[in-house]
Design an enzyme around this catalytic site. Structure first.
Site, short mmCIF file in Angstrom:
data_model
loop_
_atom_site.label_atom_id
_atom_site.label_comp_id
_atom_site.label_asym_id
_atom_site.label_seq_id
_atom_site.Cartn_x
_atom_site.Cartn_y
_atom_site.Cartn_z
N HIS A 1 0.85 -1.20 0.00
CA HIS A 1 0.00 0.00 0.00
C HIS A 1 0.89 1.25 0.00
CE1 HIS A 1 -3.43 2.51 0.50
NE2 HIS A 1 -2.97 3.02 1.63
N GLU B 1 8.60 1.22 -4.16
CA GLU B 1 7.74 0.03 -3.97
C GLU B 1 8.45 -1.23 -4.46
OE1 GLU B 1 3.22 1.81 -4.57
OE2 GLU B 1 4.23 0.92 -6.26
#
Ligand code: GRF
Length: 221
Positions: A130, A199
Site C-alpha cells: 500500500h 515500492e
C-alpha cells in the site's frame, strides 16, 4: 535463511511492475521464492503478459460473471452477493496450488471474509502493498490524498508499507514501511514515480520478511 523456496501466488490488477520486481528477485536469488501463479481480476492487465513471459501460470478471475448470477437483486445486493461468491471461488482457485504465501501486488479489489477465512484456516498468510504509511491515507487514492495534504501544508512526507491483510482495508499489521519525503515543487507524477521505484524494493523486502516469519512460525508449531 531456509533453503526452501516459498511458493507464492501473486494477485494483480494492472501493469504489474511490482510483480516484475518479484519475478526479477526470484530469478536473481534476492528473494528465496518461486511464483507458482499470477491471478488478475482484469483481463487486460499487462502483468498477465509479464507472467506469461516468465513462464508463470496465470488465471483471470472475472467479477462481472458473478454479478450476472443475481439478476433480481438490487444493485448493492447484487454486488455484495457477487463479491462474496467471487472471493469464495478465488480462495478455492488460490488454495488448489498449495501456496505458502499470497502477495497482493496492486490488487485493486477488497478481499472479503469468504477469501480471508479459508486462507487463514489453511495457514496461508496474505500480504499487501500500500502506497502510504500505517494509518494514513487508506484506500485506493492514497497518493492523490498525500499530494493534496502536502500542498495544504499538512504533511512533509508520505510512505509505503507492506502489511498483512485483514478485513479492515489497509489496516493489517505492517511488515516493512518506508518514509518518502515529498519535495517542494515536484509534480504529482514525479512523486508517483519515486513512490513506485521504492515500492519495487520494498515489496521484495517485505515478501522475504513475511517468508522468514512464516518459516519460524512453522518451526515452532
Ligand atoms: C502500485 O503503485 C500500488 O501502490 C497501487 O497500485 C500500483 C500497482 O502498480 N496500489 P503495478 O501494477 O505493480 O505496476
Amino acid at each position: 535463511m531456509s533453503e526452501t523456496k516459498a511458493k507464492l501466488t501473486v494477485l494483480i490488477s494492472g501493469s504489474g511492475s511490482n510483480l516484475q520486481a518479484l519475478i526479477d528477485a526470484c530469478a536473481n536469488g534476492s528473494l528465496n521464492a518461486e511464483i507458482i501463479r499470477v491471478v488478475s481480476n482484469k483481463k487486460a492487465a499487462f502483468g498477465l503478459e509479464r507472467a506469461q513471459k516468465a513462464h508463470i501460470p496465470t488465471a483471470y478471475h472475472n467479477l462481472l460473471e458473478y454479478k450476472k448470477r443475481f439478476p433480481d437483486a438490487s444493485e448493492s445486493k447484487k454486488f455484495e452477493h457477487a463479491r462474496s461468491e467471487y472471493d469464495r471461488d478465488l480462495a478455492t482457485l488460490v488454495l488448489a496450488d498449495k501456496p505458502d504465501l499470497v502477495v497482493c501486488a496492486g490488487w485493486m479489489h477488497i478481499l472479503a471474509p469468504t477469501f480471508l477465512e479459508p486462507l487463514k484456516e489453511a495457514a496461508v498468510p496474505v500480504i499487501n502493498l500500500h502506497p502510504a504509511l500505517p494509518g494514513q491515507f487508506n484506500g485506493a487514492h492514497a497518493i492523490d490524498e498525500a499530494y493534496r495534504a502536502f500542498q495544504e501544508g499538512k504533511i512533509d512526507h508520505t510512505g509505503i508499507m507492506i502489511h498483512y491483510v485483514i478485513l479492515e482495508v489497509d489496516m493489517g499489521e505492517p511488515i516493512v514501511t518506508r518514509e518518502i519525503p515529498i519535495r517542494k515543487g515536484e509534480s504529482q507524477d514525479e512523486l508517483e514515480q519515486r513512490i513506485h521505484e521504492n515500492e519495487w524494493q520494498l515489496i521484495v523486502q517485505g515478501t522475504q520478511k513475511a517468508i522468514n516469519t512464516l518459516w519460524k512460525s512453522r518451526q515452532s508449531a
